[in-house]
Scaffold this motif. Structure first.
Motif: not given
Length: 157
Positions: A51-57, A63-64, A71-74
């Protein structure tokens, strides 16, 4: 994989927890085990990384992702940035550090901690450091075999 986005193990743990939730006679410890089982399988499930990889793509930023994951961005980057090998190595290094460096302070160290010395003399930790700097108190750094270091104070008795 199950028909949805969760792994088969996670889908089974979720279904088992739903059955426990619907049962009127589920034992408290069985409920607790079911909750822990679902949490553990969710943590290991690749669905979050997918899901993270799909959201980044799709154009989302870290931040999103962090906000959606709570979580924090870091922390989100630490958990999910990079390819599978980079993530696995980062997580294994973290587990290795945790195994090699116990979280508890040993109780058999010589002398007093700075906090213990401050309490003994009725002053602040800063006052203890000042006394050490002025040569009024002896202090040494004690290093353990695992690399942890502790400042210890040796007041004259």
């Amino acid at each position: 994989m199950a028909p949805g986005f969760l792994s088969d193990d996670t889908a089974r743990a979720l279904a088992a927890l739903v059955r426990l939730e619907q049962a009127t006679d589920a034992a408290p410890l069985a409920r607790l085990r079911g909750i822990r089982e679902l949490a553990a399988t969710l943590e290991a499930d690749p669905a979050a990384l997918v899901a993270v990889r799909a959201a980044l793509a799709d154009g989302a930023g870290w931040d999103d992702v962090a906000e959606a994951a709570g979580l924090s961005a870091s922390a989100a980057k630490y958990r999910w940035a990079g390819d599978d090998d980079e993530i696995a190595e980062r997580h294994e290094a973290s587990r290795r550090r945790k195994r090699e460096r116990p979280s508890s302070v040993p109780t058999d160290l010589p002398g007093l901690s700075v906090a213990e010395a401050a309490a003994k003399f009725g002053v602040t930790a800063q006052a203890i450091y000042q006394r050490v700097n002025r040569g009024l108190l002896e202090a040494r750094t004690v290093e353990l075999p695992d690399g942890r270091k502790y400042k210890r104070v040796f007041p004259e008795e």
